[in-house]
Design a protein around this motif. Structure first.
Motif, PDB file in Angstrom:
ATOM      1  N   VAL A 180       0.830  -1.204   0.000  1.00 34.65           N
ATOM      2  CA  VAL A 180       0.000   0.000   0.000  1.00 34.65           C
ATOM      3  C   VAL A 180       0.864   1.254   0.000  1.00 34.65           C
ATOM      4  CG1 VAL A 180      -1.738   1.297   1.279  1.00 34.65           C
ATOM      5  CG2 VAL A 180      -1.909  -1.192   1.126  1.00 34.65           C
ATOM      6  N   THR A 181       1.894   1.278   0.853  1.00 34.42           N
ATOM      7  CA  THR A 181       2.749   2.468   0.920  1.00 34.42           C
ATOM      8  C   THR A 181       3.533   2.658  -0.372  1.00 34.42           C
ATOM      9  OG1 THR A 181       4.467   1.151   2.021  1.00 34.42           O
ATOM     10  CG2 THR A 181       2.974   2.403   3.425  1.00 34.42           C
ATOM     11  N   GLY A 182       3.889   1.545  -1.023  1.00 28.45           N
ATOM     12  CA  GLY A 182       4.561   1.671  -2.308  1.00 28.45           C
ATOM     13  C   GLY A 182       3.675   2.323  -3.342  1.00 28.45           C
ATOM     14  N   LEU A 183       2.411   1.904  -3.398  1.00 30.49           N
ATOM     15  CA  LEU A 183       1.454   2.505  -4.322  1.00 30.49           C
ATOM     16  C   LEU A 183       1.270   3.988  -4.017  1.00 30.49           C
ATOM     17  CD1 LEU A 183      -0.769   2.383  -6.474  1.00 30.49           C
ATOM     18  CD2 LEU A 183      -2.347   1.623  -4.695  1.00 30.49           C
ATOM     19  N   LEU A 184       1.031   4.310  -2.752  1.00 30.28           N
ATOM     20  CA  LEU A 184       0.831   5.709  -2.379  1.00 30.28           C
ATOM     21  C   LEU A 184       2.074   6.542  -2.634  1.00 30.28           C
ATOM     22  CD1 LEU A 184      -1.148   5.406   0.993  1.00 30.28           C
ATOM     23  CD2 LEU A 184      -2.019   6.160  -1.230  1.00 30.28           C
ATOM     24  N   GLY A 185       3.240   6.002  -2.263  1.00 30.80           N
ATOM     25  CA  GLY A 185       4.472   6.760  -2.405  1.00 30.80           C
ATOM     26  C   GLY A 185       4.789   7.105  -3.847  1.00 30.80           C
ATOM     27  N   VAL A 186       4.687   6.121  -4.734  1.00 33.56           N
ATOM     28  CA  VAL A 186       5.009   6.365  -6.135  1.00 33.56           C
ATOM     29  C   VAL A 186       4.000   7.314  -6.779  1.00 33.56           C
ATOM     30  CG1 VAL A 186       5.240   5.288  -8.395  1.00 33.56           C
ATOM     31  CG2 VAL A 186       6.243   4.194  -6.393  1.00 33.56           C
ATOM     32  N   VAL A 187       2.700   7.109  -6.491  1.00 31.36           N
ATOM     33  CA  VAL A 187       1.668   7.981  -7.066  1.00 31.36           C
ATOM     34  C   VAL A 187       1.811   9.407  -6.541  1.00 31.36           C
ATOM     35  CG1 VAL A 187      -0.808   8.434  -7.151  1.00 31.36           C
ATOM     36  CG2 VAL A 187       0.047   6.110  -7.490  1.00 31.36           C
ATOM     37  N   ILE A 188       1.971   9.551  -5.221  1.00 33.38           N
ATOM     38  CA  ILE A 188       2.138  10.887  -4.641  1.00 33.38           C
ATOM     39  C   ILE A 188       3.398  11.550  -5.173  1.00 33.38           C
ATOM     40  CG2 ILE A 188       2.576  12.144  -2.485  1.00 33.38           C
ATOM     41  CD1 ILE A 188       0.808  10.085  -1.063  1.00 33.38           C
ATOM     42  N   GLY A 189       4.463  10.756  -5.327  1.00 36.38           N
ATOM     43  CA  GLY A 189       5.705  11.325  -5.850  1.00 36.38           C
ATOM     44  C   GLY A 189       5.546  11.849  -7.265  1.00 36.38           C
ATOM     45  N   ALA A 190       4.885  11.068  -8.134  1.00 34.34           N
ATOM     46  CA  ALA A 190       4.695  11.495  -9.517  1.00 34.34           C
ATOM     47  C   ALA A 190       3.810  12.745  -9.595  1.00 34.34           C
ATOM     48  CB  ALA A 190       4.079  10.363 -10.328  1.00 34.34           C
TER      49      ALA A 190
ATOM     50  N   ILE B 282       3.642   5.623   7.487  1.00 32.51           N
ATOM     51  CA  ILE B 282       3.976   6.990   7.054  1.00 32.51           C
ATOM     52  C   ILE B 282       5.435   7.064   6.596  1.00 32.51           C
ATOM     53  CG2 ILE B 282       4.089   9.408   7.749  1.00 32.51           C
ATOM     54  CD1 ILE B 282       1.884   8.805   9.791  1.00 32.51           C
ATOM     55  N   GLY B 283       6.328   6.453   7.372  1.00 39.26           N
ATOM     56  CA  GLY B 283       7.749   6.514   7.024  1.00 39.26           C
ATOM     57  C   GLY B 283       8.050   5.857   5.685  1.00 39.26           C
ATOM     58  N   GLU B 284       7.447   4.698   5.427  1.00 40.70           N
ATOM     59  CA  GLU B 284       7.676   4.020   4.150  1.00 40.70           C
ATOM     60  C   GLU B 284       7.076   4.788   2.982  1.00 40.70           C
ATOM     61  OE1 GLU B 284       6.400  -0.042   4.118  1.00 40.70           O
ATOM     62  OE2 GLU B 284       8.383  -0.737   4.743  1.00 40.70           O
ATOM     63  N   THR B 285       5.899   5.369   3.182  1.00 35.10           N
ATOM     64  CA  THR B 285       5.278   6.151   2.105  1.00 35.10           C
ATOM     65  C   THR B 285       6.200   7.277   1.653  1.00 35.10           C
ATOM     66  OG1 THR B 285       3.053   5.667   2.928  1.00 35.10           O
ATOM     67  CG2 THR B 285       3.292   7.556   1.456  1.00 35.10           C
ATOM     68  N   LEU B 286       6.771   7.999   2.620  1.00 37.16           N
ATOM     69  CA  LEU B 286       7.686   9.101   2.295  1.00 37.16           C
ATOM     70  C   LEU B 286       8.980   8.584   1.682  1.00 37.16           C
ATOM     71  CD1 LEU B 286       7.144  11.306   5.489  1.00 37.16           C
ATOM     72  CD2 LEU B 286       6.322  11.776   3.174  1.00 37.16           C
ATOM     73  N   LEU B 287       9.439   7.427   2.140  1.00 34.07           N
ATOM     74  CA  LEU B 287      10.690   6.877   1.617  1.00 34.07           C
ATOM     75  C   LEU B 287      10.521   6.375   0.190  1.00 34.07           C
ATOM     76  CD1 LEU B 287      13.593   6.312   2.618  1.00 34.07           C
ATOM     77  CD2 LEU B 287      12.830   4.011   3.241  1.00 34.07           C
ATOM     78  N   PHE B 288       9.385   5.740  -0.102  1.00 35.50           N
ATOM     79  CA  PHE B 288       9.144   5.208  -1.437  1.00 35.50           C
ATOM     80  C   PHE B 288       8.800   6.293  -2.446  1.00 35.50           C
ATOM     81  CE2 PHE B 288       7.585   1.025   0.637  1.00 35.50           C
ATOM     82  CZ  PHE B 288       8.906   0.634   0.819  1.00 35.50           C
ATOM     83  N   LEU B 289       8.509   7.471  -1.979  1.00 36.35           N
ATOM     84  CA  LEU B 289       8.090   8.561  -2.849  1.00 36.35           C
ATOM     85  C   LEU B 289       9.148   8.920  -3.889  1.00 36.35           C
ATOM     86  CD1 LEU B 289       6.092  11.605  -1.589  1.00 36.35           C
ATOM     87  CD2 LEU B 289       8.118  12.049  -2.955  1.00 36.35           C
TER      88      LEU B 289
ATOM     89  N   TRP C 266      11.574   6.925  -5.421  1.00 38.70           N
ATOM     90  CA  TRP C 266      12.155   5.898  -6.285  1.00 38.70           C
ATOM     91  C   TRP C 266      12.038   6.238  -7.774  1.00 38.70           C
ATOM     92  CZ3 TRP C 266      10.504   1.081  -3.097  1.00 38.70           C
ATOM     93  CH2 TRP C 266      11.637   0.515  -2.497  1.00 38.70           C
ATOM     94  N   ALA C 267      10.819   6.485  -8.236  1.00 40.38           N
ATOM     95  CA  ALA C 267      10.629   6.777  -9.665  1.00 40.38           C
ATOM     96  C   ALA C 267      11.254   8.123 -10.039  1.00 40.38           C
ATOM     97  CB  ALA C 267       9.143   6.772 -10.004  1.00 40.38           C
ATOM     98  N   ILE C 268      11.216   9.067  -9.108  1.00 37.16           N
ATOM     99  CA  ILE C 268      11.777  10.392  -9.400  1.00 37.16           C
ATOM    100  C   ILE C 268      13.281  10.304  -9.602  1.00 37.16           C
ATOM    101  CG2 ILE C 268      11.926  12.776  -8.600  1.00 37.16           C
ATOM    102  CD1 ILE C 268       9.525  12.245  -6.815  1.00 37.16           C
ATOM    103  N   THR C 269      13.944   9.485  -8.805  1.00 34.19           N
ATOM    104  CA  THR C 269      15.390   9.310  -8.961  1.00 34.19           C
ATOM    105  C   THR C 269      15.727   8.779 -10.353  1.00 34.19           C
ATOM    106  OG1 THR C 269      15.593   8.843  -6.592  1.00 34.19           O
ATOM    107  CG2 THR C 269      17.444   8.215  -7.993  1.00 34.19           C
ATOM    108  N   ALA C 270      14.936   7.825 -10.836  1.00 36.60           N
ATOM    109  CA  ALA C 270      15.157   7.296 -12.189  1.00 36.60           C
ATOM    110  C   ALA C 270      14.925   8.372 -13.237  1.00 36.60           C
ATOM    111  CB  ALA C 270      14.231   6.111 -12.441  1.00 36.60           C
ATOM    112  N   ASP C 271      13.943   9.220 -13.015  1.00 31.31           N
ATOM    113  CA  ASP C 271      13.660  10.290 -13.971  1.00 31.31           C
ATOM    114  C   ASP C 271      14.783  11.327 -13.979  1.00 31.31           C
ATOM    115  OD1 ASP C 271      11.828  10.874 -15.936  1.00 31.31           O
ATOM    116  OD2 ASP C 271      10.741  12.333 -14.731  1.00 31.31           O
ATOM    117  N   ILE C 272      15.375  11.599 -12.819  1.00 28.76           N
ATOM    118  CA  ILE C 272      16.521  12.503 -12.759  1.00 28.76           C
ATOM    119  C   ILE C 272      17.638  11.980 -13.651  1.00 28.76           C
ATOM    120  CG2 ILE C 272      18.369  13.361 -11.248  1.00 28.76           C
ATOM    121  CD1 ILE C 272      16.310  13.512  -8.993  1.00 28.76           C
ATOM    122  N   LEU C 273      17.892  10.677 -13.573  1.00 29.54           N
ATOM    123  CA  LEU C 273      18.938  10.073 -14.402  1.00 29.54           C
ATOM    124  C   LEU C 273      18.629  10.253 -15.882  1.00 29.54           C
ATOM    125  CD1 LEU C 273      20.690   6.692 -13.800  1.00 29.54           C
ATOM    126  CD2 LEU C 273      19.699   7.156 -16.033  1.00 29.54           C
ATOM    127  N   MET C 274      17.361  10.063 -16.279  1.00 29.33           N
ATOM    128  CA  MET C 274      16.997  10.205 -17.686  1.00 29.33           C
ATOM    129  C   MET C 274      17.205  11.638 -18.184  1.00 29.33           C
ATOM    130  SD  MET C 274      16.075   7.192 -18.650  1.00 29.33           S
ATOM    131  CE  MET C 274      15.707   5.638 -17.817  1.00 29.33           C
TER     132      MET C 274
END
Length: 503
Positions: A326-336, A385-392, A394-402
């Motif tokens: 659940v936190t992975g889903l929330l973190g990635v979606v909120i991050g994007a 809460i901690g995992e949601t913020l931490l997972f936020l 992941w995808a952004i870091t990959a986008d920075i590289l691109m």
């Protein structure tokens, strides 16, 4: 009427009289030619496959493979108490399982990065999936006298999974661009927490259903082999830089040594890789030890008994796995979504969002070890809460590289970032935490309370590393725009025709 490029007619594939070749070119209708012959069944199947090779379908299959990649990795963590009891080993030796896995993973990553920038990527991906699936299946038959062989099998699995993690993001990067690429990478990296959580759930469920923890390692290999065939059939291998309108126009390819020198001078890439290492340190340690830590908390609170039975309690592994999904889903979606919104305010949004999320995550992760002794529910809230913020991030870091790395060296960049993040992160963190816990336990009389406290004190190292990662993301923000502009300039220079270059 539709015509294949080898001159055979595909019956009933279109209502209009047009000619479509495998390359997608079209021309006005042609009258039926008596020299044409009906396509053989194999050719029809091939044509149908070509229609299914859409970028969205490819991204979906690659994301599914990434789910299996991480599900296999954390299935072992879901039954770690059973493995420890079965082989009768200490905390540090259990931590060695993940350390050996990550060490082999990170050593193989640069090799696959080099291959991914030069050879057919989907073939490498498929071979990697087949390899780790078979090794995982065989490891489930290792007897309790051969713990060293079980450790070795985890190292071999790491080699297979390294090929996937190093190469698959670059295919997505070549299929999409701009905000669409951010969204697709978000879906792809959503597979990390989703697969990790499902690994715990799969391991615990299979163990409970079969009454034997070995069956936890016999489900994901079947799914992995299926994913390998799907990649071979439906995932294309686009030209490097095709989504950036550079495919086929990059006039030269630099050597591996030149690529490494350029990446070492790319400050945004270096700092974001160090920040990624901080994330890996925390997630690697948490993935192995948090379920066991919460189980020890239950023993202290006298709501559970120490593991002495054939099958250990899997409640905390199940709950932690569900929270991770659940936190992975929330973190990635909120991050994007947050990054897309913040880009309207500042062009440095990507690294700044990552920095803020990391610093916020450290606060709640600290609170886990404060409240766990008294309240398991409170600990789960802090984990959520901690995992949601931490997972936020992941995808952004990959986008920075691109953004800051040119297309022809992205696989190398992903691989070397993976190498760095694992070398400084989860390659050592599970073993280090177990080592600290063992050392603390030896100083005092062993008891249920002290076993719980010693592991908690060892895990307190994680939030400090997370804060350090937040600092690295802030440093990335300082250089992000300059490095992004340099990458765009290098792409433009590389695609200029020779006649336009001044001598």
């Amino acid at each position: 009427m539709c015509v294949e490029s080898d001159g055979c007619e595909i019956e009933g594939c279109s209502s209009s009289d047009e000619v479509r070749t495998l390359s997608g070119s079209m021309s006005p209708g042609l009258k039926s030619n008596p020299d044409l012959h009906p396509c053989r069944p194999g050719q029809k199947f091939r044509a149908a496959l070509l229609k299914c090779r859409s970028p969205a379908a490819a991204a979906g299959i690659l994301s599914f493979g990434n789910v299996l990649n991480y599900m296999d990795r954390y299935t072992v963590a879901g039954v770690v108490l059973d493995i420890q009891r079965n082989y009768n080993v200490s905390d540090s030796r259990i931590g060695l399982l993940q350390t050996v896995f990550i060490c082999s993973f990170m050593v193989a990553a640069p090799i696959f990065g080099y291959l991914g920038d030069r050879f057919n990527r989907k073939v490498i991906l498929s071979c990697g999936i087949f390899f780790w699936s078979i090794v995982t299946l065989l490891s489930s038959f290792i007897s309790k006298e051969y713990f060293w062989l079980f450790v070795l099998s985890r190292g071999l699995v790491g080699i297979g999974e390294s090929s996937y993690s190093s190469i698959s993001p670059t295919i997505i990067g070549d299929l999409f661009t701009s905000n669409t690429r951010t969204m697709m990478l978000s879906v792809f990296y959503l597979a990390i927490p989703l697969g990790s959580g499902l690994g715990y759930i799969l391991g615990s469920s299979a163990k409970e259903a079969a009454g034997d923890w070995h069956w936890a390692l016999r489900v994901s290999p079947i799914l992995g082999i299926t994913a390998g065939f799907l990649i071979l059939l439906f995932v294309p291998d686009p030209k490097r830089g095709s989504a950036d309108q550079l495919g086929g126009r990059i006039r030269s390819r630099t050597s591996w040594l030149c690529d490494m020198k350029a990446l070492a001078k790319n400050r945004s890439y270096v700092f974001s890789s160090l920040a990624s290492a901080a994330v890996s340190f925390a997630t690697g340690a948490f993935g192995i030890w948090i379920p066991g830590y919460l189980f020890r908390a239950r023993v202290v609170q006298k709501t559970a008994e120490a593991c002495t039975k054939e099958i250990c309690s899997s409640t905390d592994s199940m709950v932690f796995g569900a929270i991770t999904c659940v936190t992975g889903l929330l973190g990635v979606v909120i991050g994007a979504l947050t990054t897309r919104l913040c880009r309207q305010k500042t062009e440095r949004a990507d690294p700044l969002v990552c920095a803020v999320s990391m610093l916020g995550s450290a606060i709640f992760i600290c609170l886990i070890f404060v409240v766990a002794k008294k309240s398991i529910i409170g600990a789960y809230v802090c984990i959520f809460i901690g995992e949601t913020l931490l997972f936020l991030n992941w995808a952004i870091t990959a986008d920075i590289l691109m953004f800051v790395v040119i297309p022809t060296r992205r696989a190398t960049a992903v691989a070397f970032q993976s190498f760095t993040s694992h070398l400084l992160g989860d390659a050592g963190s599970p073993y280090l935490i177990g080592l600290i816990s063992d050392a603390l336990q030896q100083k005092y009389t062993t008891s249920a309370l002290w076993r719980f406290l010693s592991l908690g004190y060892a895990l307190m190292l994680c939030p400090f590393i997370i804060v350090l990662g937040g600092m690295f993301f802030l440093a990335t923000a300082l250089y992000f725009l300059d490095d992004k502009d340099k990458a765009e300039a290098q792409c433009n220079q590389a695609t200029q025709p020779p006649s336009s270059v001044k001598v």
